[in-house]
Design a protein around this motif. Structure first.
Motif, PDB file in Angstrom:
ATOM      1  N   ARG A  87      18.345  36.086  54.123  1.00  0.00           N
ATOM      2  CA  ARG A  87      18.777  36.923  52.595  1.00  0.00           C
ATOM      3  C   ARG A  87      17.904  35.968  51.595  1.00  0.00           C
ATOM      4  NH1 ARG A  87      22.686  38.555  55.614  1.00  0.00           N
ATOM      5  NH2 ARG A  87      23.452  40.687  55.372  1.00  0.00           N
ATOM      6  N   ALA A 147      35.412  43.018  49.390  1.00  0.00           N
ATOM      7  CA  ALA A 147      34.663  43.486  48.375  1.00  0.00           C
ATOM      8  C   ALA A 147      33.334  42.913  47.885  1.00  0.00           C
ATOM      9  CB  ALA A 147      35.056  44.480  47.230  1.00  0.00           C
ATOM     10  N   GLN A 148      33.798  41.540  47.572  1.00  0.00           N
ATOM     11  CA  GLN A 148      32.875  40.558  47.019  1.00  0.00           C
ATOM     12  C   GLN A 148      31.992  40.036  47.871  1.00  0.00           C
ATOM     13  OE1 GLN A 148      35.681  37.806  45.215  1.00  0.00           O
ATOM     14  NE2 GLN A 148      35.473  38.569  43.161  1.00  0.00           N
ATOM     15  N   LYS A 150      31.056  41.866  50.608  1.00  0.00           N
ATOM     16  CA  LYS A 150      30.175  42.936  50.841  1.00  0.00           C
ATOM     17  C   LYS A 150      29.024  43.083  49.699  1.00  0.00           C
ATOM     18  CE  LYS A 150      31.951  44.964  54.588  1.00  0.00           C
ATOM     19  NZ  LYS A 150      31.674  44.645  55.652  1.00  0.00           N
ATOM     20  N   ARG A 151      29.457  42.870  48.505  1.00  0.00           N
ATOM     21  CA  ARG A 151      28.339  42.690  47.696  1.00  0.00           C
ATOM     22  C   ARG A 151      27.357  41.399  47.777  1.00  0.00           C
ATOM     23  NH1 ARG A 151      29.129  40.746  41.355  1.00  0.00           N
ATOM     24  NH2 ARG A 151      26.858  40.957  40.683  1.00  0.00           N
ATOM     25  N   LEU A 152      27.774  40.220  48.423  1.00  0.00           N
ATOM     26  CA  LEU A 152      26.929  39.052  48.776  1.00  0.00           C
ATOM     27  C   LEU A 152      26.151  39.702  50.053  1.00  0.00           C
ATOM     28  CD1 LEU A 152      26.078  36.269  48.130  1.00  0.00           C
ATOM     29  CD2 LEU A 152      27.910  35.411  49.773  1.00  0.00           C
ATOM     30  N   GLU A 153      26.478  40.168  50.874  1.00  0.00           N
ATOM     31  CA  GLU A 153      25.883  40.590  52.080  1.00  0.00           C
ATOM     32  C   GLU A 153      24.745  41.640  51.870  1.00  0.00           C
ATOM     33  OE1 GLU A 153      29.612  40.348  55.280  1.00  0.00           O
ATOM     34  OE2 GLU A 153      28.964  42.136  54.515  1.00  0.00           O
ATOM     35  N   GLY A 154      24.819  42.284  50.794  1.00  0.00           N
ATOM     36  CA  GLY A 154      23.923  43.466  50.350  1.00  0.00           C
ATOM     37  C   GLY A 154      22.995  42.922  49.413  1.00  0.00           C
ATOM     38  N   ALA A 155      22.949  41.712  49.117  1.00  0.00           N
ATOM     39  CA  ALA A 155      21.953  41.017  48.225  1.00  0.00           C
ATOM     40  C   ALA A 155      20.875  40.594  48.763  1.00  0.00           C
ATOM     41  CB  ALA A 155      22.453  40.155  47.076  1.00  0.00           C
ATOM     42  N   LEU A 163      23.769  34.859  43.328  1.00  0.00           N
ATOM     43  CA  LEU A 163      25.137  35.386  43.581  1.00  0.00           C
ATOM     44  C   LEU A 163      25.696  34.342  44.471  1.00  0.00           C
ATOM     45  CD1 LEU A 163      27.241  37.355  43.200  1.00  0.00           C
ATOM     46  CD2 LEU A 163      26.207  38.787  45.194  1.00  0.00           C
ATOM     47  N   SER A 167      29.017  32.328  43.763  1.00  0.00           N
ATOM     48  CA  SER A 167      30.273  32.505  44.685  1.00  0.00           C
ATOM     49  C   SER A 167      30.878  31.193  45.168  1.00  0.00           C
ATOM     50  CB  SER A 167      29.908  33.417  45.751  1.00  0.00           C
ATOM     51  OG  SER A 167      29.417  34.660  44.947  1.00  0.00           O
TER      52      SER A 167
END
Length: 222
Positions: A87, A147-148, A150-155, A163, A167
């Motif tokens: 990523r 949820a946080q 998942k947001r990191l995984e999606g960036a 992020l 984090s």
């Protein structure tokens, strides 16, 4: 000097020097350990027999909870660093992630060994799943919610880098909070726990400072 620190120093010197008689046989100076007196009283030198009778502070339930919880805390940090390779394109982020990987994997093994040697249950790191199994599994200070995560995984790219740093700074600050709670909650007196907790605190503070520098450098990037 606290009683715990005094005991640690006494035991260290006693272990290295041995009894006064042994030191005399070797032609060395016997250990000279002075115990501070109570207010209004004089200090006095402890005898070799008194040194031998002193036992180091034993570990407490707070120490066990700290070690078990920190294993889970470190495990999530490894889950976070595992995202970097696919990523982020920045070498500075990759190097930071590698440093965190090496230090926290080593510390997890150190904590597991500490728990095993004292007959306490030790969570087991399961790197492929990005977490640890076993006792003490709960959301510790600074840890990300699912949820946080998942947001990191999606960036991706710059958004991920920013992020990730924010984090991980919060995550490291949580580890420092755990150290502070250890000492505030009847823990950290056993010499090995004390040394480990101080190491964690110092290491996390160094990495927090480095991550803040990296994050500042990304603020102007478009």
């Amino acid at each position: 000097m606290t009683v715990f620190v005094l005991l640690a120093v006494v035991l260290l010197v006693a272990g290295c020097m041995g009894s006064g008689e042994d030191a005399e046989v070797r032609g060395e100076t016997a250990p000279n350990i002075v115990q501070p007196g109570a207010p209004g009283e004089k200090s006095r030198r402890l005898t070799p027999e008194e040194l031998e009778a002193i036992e180091p502070p034993r570990h407490t339930a707070a120490d066990v909870r700290f070690m078990q919880g920190m294993i889970h805390h470190h495990a999530q940090a490894l889950r976070m660093t595992g995202l970097v390779k696919t990523r982020s394109k920045r070498r500075t982020i990759a190097l930071l992630a590698r440093r965190i990987d090496l230090s926290q994997e080593a510390e997890i093994e150190q904590m597991r060994t500490w728990l095993d040697e004292r007959g306490e249950e030790a969570p087991e790191l399961h790197r492929p799943h990005g977490h640890a199994h076993g006792v003490g599994a709960q959301l510790m200070p600074g840890m990300l919610t699912e949820a946080q995560m998942k947001r990191l995984e999606g960036a991706r790219g710059l958004a991920f880098d920013r992020l990730f740093l924010r984090s991980m700074i919060r995550h490291h600050e949580g580890a420092v909070t755990m150290v502070n709670r250890l000492y505030a909650g009847d823990g950290g007196a056993e010499p090995e726990v004390d040394a480990f907790a101080r190491h964690v605190d110092a290491d996390q503070q160094v990495e927090i400072a480095r991550m803040r520098e990296l994050l500042d450098g990304l603020r102007a990037v478009r």
